[in-house]
Design a protein around this motif. Structure first.
Motif, PDB file in Angstrom:
ATOM      1  N   GLY A  86      70.496 -95.559  13.665  1.00  0.00           N
ATOM      2  CA  GLY A  86      69.748 -95.043  14.807  1.00  0.00           C
ATOM      3  C   GLY A  86      70.510 -95.171  16.101  1.00  0.00           C
ATOM      4  N   THR A 129      77.914 -91.123   6.485  1.00  0.00           N
ATOM      5  CA  THR A 129      77.314 -90.146   5.564  1.00  0.00           C
ATOM      6  C   THR A 129      75.791 -90.296   5.564  1.00  0.00           C
ATOM      7  OG1 THR A 129      77.395 -91.750   3.768  1.00  0.00           O
ATOM      8  CG2 THR A 129      79.318 -90.279   4.010  1.00  0.00           C
ATOM      9  N   SER A 166      82.251 -96.527   7.645  1.00  0.00           N
ATOM     10  CA  SER A 166      82.230 -96.668   9.103  1.00  0.00           C
ATOM     11  C   SER A 166      81.376 -97.851   9.545  1.00  0.00           C
ATOM     12  CB  SER A 166      81.704 -95.384   9.758  1.00  0.00           C
ATOM     13  OG  SER A 166      80.349 -95.169   9.438  1.00  0.00           O
TER      14      SER A 166
HETATM   15  C1  LIG Z   1      82.354 -95.473  16.611  1.00  0.00           C
HETATM   16  C2  LIG Z   1      81.133 -95.807  15.799  1.00  0.00           C
HETATM   17  C3  LIG Z   1      79.877 -95.586  16.324  1.00  0.00           C
HETATM   18  C4  LIG Z   1      78.729 -95.905  15.576  1.00  0.00           C
HETATM   19  N1  LIG Z   1      77.510 -95.676  16.115  1.00  0.00           N
HETATM   20  C5  LIG Z   1      76.400 -95.971  15.413  1.00  0.00           C
HETATM   21  C6  LIG Z   1      75.097 -95.750  15.962  1.00  0.00           C
HETATM   22  O1  LIG Z   1      74.939 -95.243  17.048  1.00  0.00           O
HETATM   23  N2  LIG Z   1      74.029 -96.107  15.211  1.00  0.00           N
HETATM   24  C7  LIG Z   1      74.151 -96.665  13.965  1.00  0.00           C
HETATM   25  O2  LIG Z   1      73.127 -96.952  13.341  1.00  0.00           O
HETATM   26  N3  LIG Z   1      75.370 -96.878  13.429  1.00  0.00           N
HETATM   27  C8  LIG Z   1      76.488 -96.548  14.115  1.00  0.00           C
HETATM   28  N4  LIG Z   1      77.712 -96.782  13.564  1.00  0.00           N
HETATM   29  C9  LIG Z   1      77.814 -97.427  12.242  1.00  0.00           C
HETATM   30  C10 LIG Z   1      77.888 -96.446  11.061  1.00  0.00           C
HETATM   31  O3  LIG Z   1      78.479 -95.217  11.435  1.00  0.00           O
HETATM   32  C11 LIG Z   1      76.521 -96.174  10.466  1.00  0.00           C
HETATM   33  O4  LIG Z   1      75.896 -97.349  10.010  1.00  0.00           O
HETATM   34  C12 LIG Z   1      76.599 -95.173   9.304  1.00  0.00           C
HETATM   35  O5  LIG Z   1      75.310 -94.771   8.970  1.00  0.00           O
HETATM   36  C13 LIG Z   1      77.280 -95.755   8.058  1.00  0.00           C
HETATM   37  O6  LIG Z   1      77.501 -94.696   7.140  1.00  0.00           O
HETATM   38  P1  LIG Z   1      78.758 -94.717   6.150  1.00  0.00           P
HETATM   39  O7  LIG Z   1      78.655 -93.523   5.274  1.00  0.00           O
HETATM   40  O8  LIG Z   1      80.021 -94.858   6.900  1.00  0.00           O
HETATM   41  O9  LIG Z   1      78.437 -96.024   5.331  1.00  0.00           O
HETATM   42  P2  LIG Z   1      79.476 -97.096   4.786  1.00  0.00           P
HETATM   43  O10 LIG Z   1      80.077 -97.841   5.926  1.00  0.00           O
HETATM   44  O11 LIG Z   1      80.394 -96.457   3.826  1.00  0.00           O
HETATM   45  O12 LIG Z   1      78.479 -98.061   4.006  1.00  0.00           O
HETATM   46  C14 LIG Z   1      77.533 -98.846   4.707  1.00  0.00           C
HETATM   47  C15 LIG Z   1      76.613 -99.503   3.662  1.00  0.00           C
HETATM   48  O13 LIG Z   1      75.859 -98.484   3.023  1.00  0.00           O
HETATM   49  C16 LIG Z   1      76.048 -98.528   1.612  1.00  0.00           C
HETATM   50  N5  LIG Z   1      76.023 -97.144   1.118  1.00  0.00           N
HETATM   51  C17 LIG Z   1      76.745 -96.091   1.542  1.00  0.00           C
HETATM   52  N6  LIG Z   1      76.426 -94.973   0.854  1.00  0.00           N
HETATM   53  C18 LIG Z   1      75.477 -95.340  -0.035  1.00  0.00           C
HETATM   54  C19 LIG Z   1      74.723 -94.635  -1.024  1.00  0.00           C
HETATM   55  N7  LIG Z   1      74.904 -93.325  -1.268  1.00  0.00           N
HETATM   56  N8  LIG Z   1      73.809 -95.319  -1.751  1.00  0.00           N
HETATM   57  C20 LIG Z   1      73.618 -96.645  -1.543  1.00  0.00           C
HETATM   58  N9  LIG Z   1      74.294 -97.364  -0.629  1.00  0.00           N
HETATM   59  C21 LIG Z   1      75.208 -96.717   0.128  1.00  0.00           C
HETATM   60  C22 LIG Z   1      77.393 -99.206   1.404  1.00  0.00           C
HETATM   61  O14 LIG Z   1      77.498 -99.849   0.143  1.00  0.00           O
HETATM   62  C23 LIG Z   1      77.418-100.204   2.555  1.00  0.00           C
HETATM   63  O15 LIG Z   1      76.753-101.395   2.222  1.00  0.00           O
HETATM   64  C24 LIG Z   1      78.871 -96.463  14.277  1.00  0.00           C
HETATM   65  C25 LIG Z   1      80.153 -96.677  13.751  1.00  0.00           C
HETATM   66  C26 LIG Z   1      81.276 -96.351  14.492  1.00  0.00           C
HETATM   67  C27 LIG Z   1      82.649 -96.567  13.895  1.00  0.00           C
END
Ligand SMILES: Cc1cc2nc3c(=O)[nH]c(=O)nc-3n(C[C@H](O)[C@H](O)[C@H](O)COP(=O)(O)OP(=O)(O)OC[C@H]3O[C@@H](n4cnc5c(N)ncnc54)[C@H](O)[C@@H]3O)c2cc1C
Length: 314
Positions: free
Chosen positions: A136, A126, A65
């Motif tokens: 945040g 996640t 995401s």
């Molecule tokens: C509609 C929308 C709203 C959002 N609002 C917010 C918000 O309010 N605040 C905010 O901070 N973000 C927001 N986000 C962004 C996002 O959801 C966050 O950054 C979220 O924490 C990313 O988690 P993910 O599991 O999708 O990570 P991914 O997108 O899968 O990965 C992000 C990074 O983390 C690394 N990563 C993932 N899992 C691991 C692991 N287990 N160990 C080591 N590295 C890892 C990946 O390699 C990559 O570099 C938003 C996104 C969307 C689509």
């Protein structure tokens, strides 16, 4: 090939030469050689070990995401943690595996009368992705409630890291700099008192604000840029006259200019060109260099903007 033999024998769900766009919230991304869904941290570690032995590139992701994946895809293994998703709440301590959805953990915590994770109810990532990013919103961030994490270093040694050892800062953690992989983590929350707004009510108010302000009806990766000091990326982009600007199937959102949305089968290069345009225009008008918050996977033709004078003018 031992890697594929292991995958077939272990029953791990995997896809070969499959488009990543099916798994990213942007609905963008070319094919990966493998997309894998281990169900336990043991399977995750085994995959990483085999990939290392076979000198195959791999990236551990969560819910994708916060990533923009190249149209050319990724020549290696994308290992998603979303099926390693258990978590438990024991009094005010939450222990969660890397792939647990932060929003679900946060909602359960609120329902248990715990405060501290209300900000996270609408974040679609996640636990691993959120800690990596120090995610945040609404004046809260992971750093405020993080207790410890179990991680693997580049040589696949297990380490347990405390809050100071994670070196959190704005949208940054030590996981980023040192390519550590998070296996599980613990958050420490507080019981809400009678004087506090009930956590569930607070979380629902934040979710309502999100629905009002963010273009949630379109695929995106959330805010594209980090917040510059004492400013807002969305406001700068809007003031630069770029709200609604479209390239190919991607568009700077009309509703919130800090978001780039996929309005019609956008390519990753469309998004990269909008990022370049926003960076260049904002820099030329206001002297502020916008730094991407989203993570890039794979290779891109469109570069990021680099100012000729090399740094922020303001
Ligand atoms: C509609 C929308 C709203 C959002 N609002 C917010 C918000 O309010 N605040 C905010 O901070 N973000 C927001 N986000 C962004 C996002 O959801 C966050 O950054 C979220 O924490 C990313 O988690 P993910 O599991 O999708 O990570 P991914 O997108 O899968 O990965 C992000 C990074 O983390 C690394 N990563 C993932 N899992 C691991 C692991 N287990 N160990 C080591 N590295 C890892 C990946 O390699 C990559 O570099 C938003 C996104 C969307 C689509």
């Amino acid at each position: 090939m031992e890697f594929e033999v292991y995958l077939k024998n272990s029953g791990i769900e995997f896809l070969k030469d499959h488009p990543l766009k099916e798994f990213t919230t942007f609905k963008i991304g070319g094919k990966a050689r493998y997309i894998l869904f281990p169900k336990s941290t043991e399977q995750l570690i085994r995959i990483m070990t085999l990939a290392k032995d076979e000198e195959m590139n791999y990236i551990v992701v969560g819910n994708c995401s916060n990533v923009l994946v190249s149209d050319k895809g990724f020549d290696g293994a994308i290992v998603s943690t979303v099926k390693i998703d258990s978590f438990k709440i024991d009094r005010n301590l939450i222990e969660a595996e890397c792939g647990a959805m932060l929003s679900q953990v946060a909602r359960k915590a609120c329902e248990a009368g715990l405060k501290g994770l209300e900000f996270a109810v609408g974040i679609p990532g996640t636990v691993g992705g959120a800690i990596y990013m120090n995610a945040g919103a609404y004046d809260g961030e992971i750093k405020d409630i993080f207790e410890w994490a179990e991680v693997l270093d580049e040589n696949l040694n297990r380490l347990k890291l405390s809050n100071p050892e994670m070196r959190f800062s704005y949208r940054h953690s030590r996981l980023k700099g040192e390519k550590l992989v998070l296996l599980r983590a613990a958050f420490c929350l507080q019981y809400a008192s009678k004087e506090d707004i009930p956590p569930l009510q607070k979380a629902n108010e934040f979710s309502k604000r999100r629905r009002e302000k963010q273009p949630l009806q379109f695929p995106s990766a959330g805010s594209v840029f980090k917040r510059p000091p004492n400013n807002f990326a969305g406001k700068l982009i809007e003031d630069a006259g770029l709200k609604g600007y479209r390239i190919g199937g991607a568009c700077i959102s009309e509703k919130h200019a800090g978001f780039i949305v996929n309005v019609e089968d956008a390519k990753a290069e469309d998004v990269r060109r909008l990022i370049y345009l926003a960076q260049k225009t904002v820099y030329e008008k206001f002297g502020i260099l916008l730094e991407p918050e989203i993570q890039f996977v794979g290779e891109f033709e469109t570069p990021l903007f680099v100012p000729k004078d090399g740094q922020n003018r303001r």
